[in-house]
Design a protein around this motif. Structure first.
Motif, PDB file in Angstrom:
ATOM      1  N   THR A  34      -3.653  40.354  29.849  1.00 26.59           N
ATOM      2  CA  THR A  34      -2.574  40.109  29.126  1.00 26.59           C
ATOM      3  C   THR A  34      -3.890  39.637  27.668  1.00 26.59           C
ATOM      4  O   THR A  34      -3.457  39.421  26.681  1.00 26.59           O
ATOM      5  N   ALA A  38      -4.252  40.523  24.459  1.00 29.48           N
ATOM      6  CA  ALA A  38      -4.419  39.222  22.974  1.00 29.48           C
ATOM      7  C   ALA A  38      -5.720  39.697  21.888  1.00 29.48           C
ATOM      8  O   ALA A  38      -5.278  40.185  21.062  1.00 29.48           O
ATOM      9  N   SER A  57       0.402  36.253  22.049  1.00 29.39           N
ATOM     10  CA  SER A  57       0.190  37.069  24.516  1.00 29.39           C
ATOM     11  C   SER A  57      -0.110  35.712  25.112  1.00 29.39           C
ATOM     12  O   SER A  57      -0.111  35.859  26.659  1.00 29.39           O
ATOM     13  N   ILE A 123       2.899  39.717  30.553  1.00 27.38           N
ATOM     14  CA  ILE A 123       1.992  41.155  30.017  1.00 27.38           C
ATOM     15  C   ILE A 123       3.608  41.327  29.869  1.00 27.38           C
ATOM     16  O   ILE A 123       3.133  41.733  28.572  1.00 27.38           O
ATOM     17  N   ALA A 126       4.506  39.543  26.481  1.00 28.95           N
ATOM     18  CA  ALA A 126       3.553  39.397  25.118  1.00 28.95           C
ATOM     19  C   ALA A 126       3.372  40.949  24.784  1.00 28.95           C
ATOM     20  O   ALA A 126       2.830  40.940  23.756  1.00 28.95           O
TER      21      ALA A 126
END
Length: 448
Positions: A34, A38, A57, A123, A126
């Motif tokens: 994650t 980002a 994220s 995730i 995200a």
């Protein structure tokens, strides 16, 4: 994801310290994905919205973790109810689980399985954020995450991996998340885009990545963490299947990166770093559902197909006019569809299960099952996500104002900027404070 195992009392498994440690490491690797995502997304946007992209994220780590503990794990992996959702009161709040209680026929504790699956739940929303860059209120995005995982991700995870889930029982193969993660996120991205509309200046203004080194760093972290994502999804490695998935993850990713770069060179005349990073991610996406059922040669084919097709698919947004900022649809939705369907062609029948694909004498049966899984998840996520976005937009507004979008969403939503250039070109500090004594002495010699 490994299927549930039914055992007789005499054959009941015992806790394995090796598998438990392995799965904790895999969980940490998936968590790292994650922040890697980002960076990957953060480098691809313009500098004025890079912090917002990072935060879209990062906030998922906070929101989804709490919801997973409160009720998410229970909804996704609790006792089945009608093949659509689960629930177990012992899993709500993770309060009724014994320290050494084993997960459904495996040699790892329930706690370990729960935390591994938590990282998948984190995730997935995200991933959606990359399609919405530059234009979404952070508060609205946070609310969307909470509602989306509750109404979409938790039920779909149960369909695909939960004992009794209807896709699981049908025999749909999804080793580590082609449907539940990537198609789910890609379809959701499309649904939200159709509600909130395009960025200001879409197809008119240049919207180039502000930091390709960050993109490459993020892609590298994703590639690294994906070994935990994929190899860990067999929940142990006593039979070598996790090792096969590890190898297939590497070779499919390599093949996809090379295929994407070849397409770029032929089509645009250059091998780009953005293409290398995007191609690698496309390969990772495609092998996620399929890598446990194919051979390494099949993984090369799957990766190469995904790299080529996803490279072509990212341009569809300009043709059809939807503003998928960072190609979530072109990479995750298309890559997830390809990887899931290609199981029906490349499954050998000798790795994850005895289900064989068309190229290995299995006919079209498995391909049909895969198609049902693909389009069921796609349709549900697309519609449900669009409805959620529409309701949030009516209640509080999903987008920042046009002026705020043009000036920069970082300052508006976070009161910060990614880079501080205020000191650039400023006056130098006095030598007495700016230099150490040896440096000052050396400076005097130079002046003399």
């Amino acid at each position: 994801m490994a299927p549930a195992i039914t055992t007789l009392a005499a054959d009941a498994p015992e806790l394995s310290a090796a598998n438990t440690g392995f799965m904790l490491i895999c969980s940490a690797l998936v968590m790292l994905m994650t922040p890697g995502l980002a960076f990957f997304y953060g480098g691809m946007v313009r500098v004025k919205s890079s912090l917002n992209m990072l935060m879209m994220s990062f906030i998922s780590l906070g929101i989804v973790t709490i919801l997973w503990v409160l009720y998410g794990f229970s909804l996704a992996f609790g006792t089945d109810s009608g093949s659509l959702i689960g629930w177990s009161s012992d899993y709500a709040g993770l309060s009724g689980i014994g320290l050494t209680e084993l997960w459904d026929g495996y040699t790892i504790p329930v706690y370990v399985f729960a935390v591994f699956q938590l990282m998948f739940a984190i995730i997935t929303p995200a991933l959606i954020s990359g399609a919405l860059a530059d234009r979404v209120k952070f508060s609205a995005w946070a609310l969307f995450i909470a509602l989306w995982v509750t109404a979409v991700y938790f039920p779909v995870a149960h369909w695909v991996w939960g004992s009794g889930g209807w896709l699981f029982e049908m025999g749909v193969i999804d080793f580590a998340g082609g449907t539940a993660v990537h198609i789910n996120a890609g379809a959701a991205a499309l649904g939200v885009i159709l509600v909130i509309g395009k960025r200001v200046g879409f197809k008119k203004d240049p919207m180039r990545p502000h930091s390709l080194p960050l993109v490459m760093l993020g892609a590298g972290l994703l590639w690294f963490g994906w070994f935990g994502f994929n190899a860990g999804s067999w929940l142990g490695n006593d039979d070598g299947i996790g090792a096969v998935m590890f190898v297939n993850t590497q070779v499919a990713t390599a093949a996809a990166m090379l295929a994407w770069l070849a397409y770029e060179k032929i089509r645009h005349g250059a091998f780009t770093t953005l293409g290398a990073a995007s191609g690698a991610v496309a390969g990772l996406v495609a092998i996620t559902p399929s890598g446990g059922s194919c051979s390494p040669l099949g993984a090369i084919a799957i990766g190469a197909i995904a790299g080529l097709v996803c490279a072509m698919a990212v341009g569809l947004k300009f043709k059809f006019g939807y503003d998928d900022s960072l190609d979530v649809i072109g990479v995750h939705l298309v890559g997830g569809i390809l990887g899931s369907l290609l199981v029906g062609l490349f499954a050998t029948g000798g790795v994850q299960s005895d289900a064989a694909g068309l190229f290995y004498g299995g006919g079209l049966e498995q391909l049909g099952k895969q198609a049902v899984g693909v389009f069921a998840v796609l349709a549900y996520s697309l519609v449900a996500s669009a409805v959620l976005a529409f309701l949030i937009d009516k209640a509080m507004g999903m987008r920042v104002t046009e002026d705020d979008e043009v000036s920069g969403i970082d300052q508006v939503e976070h009161a910060e900027t990614a880079y501080d250039f205020s000191g650039a070109g400023g006056g130098a500090a006095p030598r007495s404070t700016a230099l150490t004594a040896p440096a000052a002495q050396q400076n005097k010699k130079v002046d003399a």
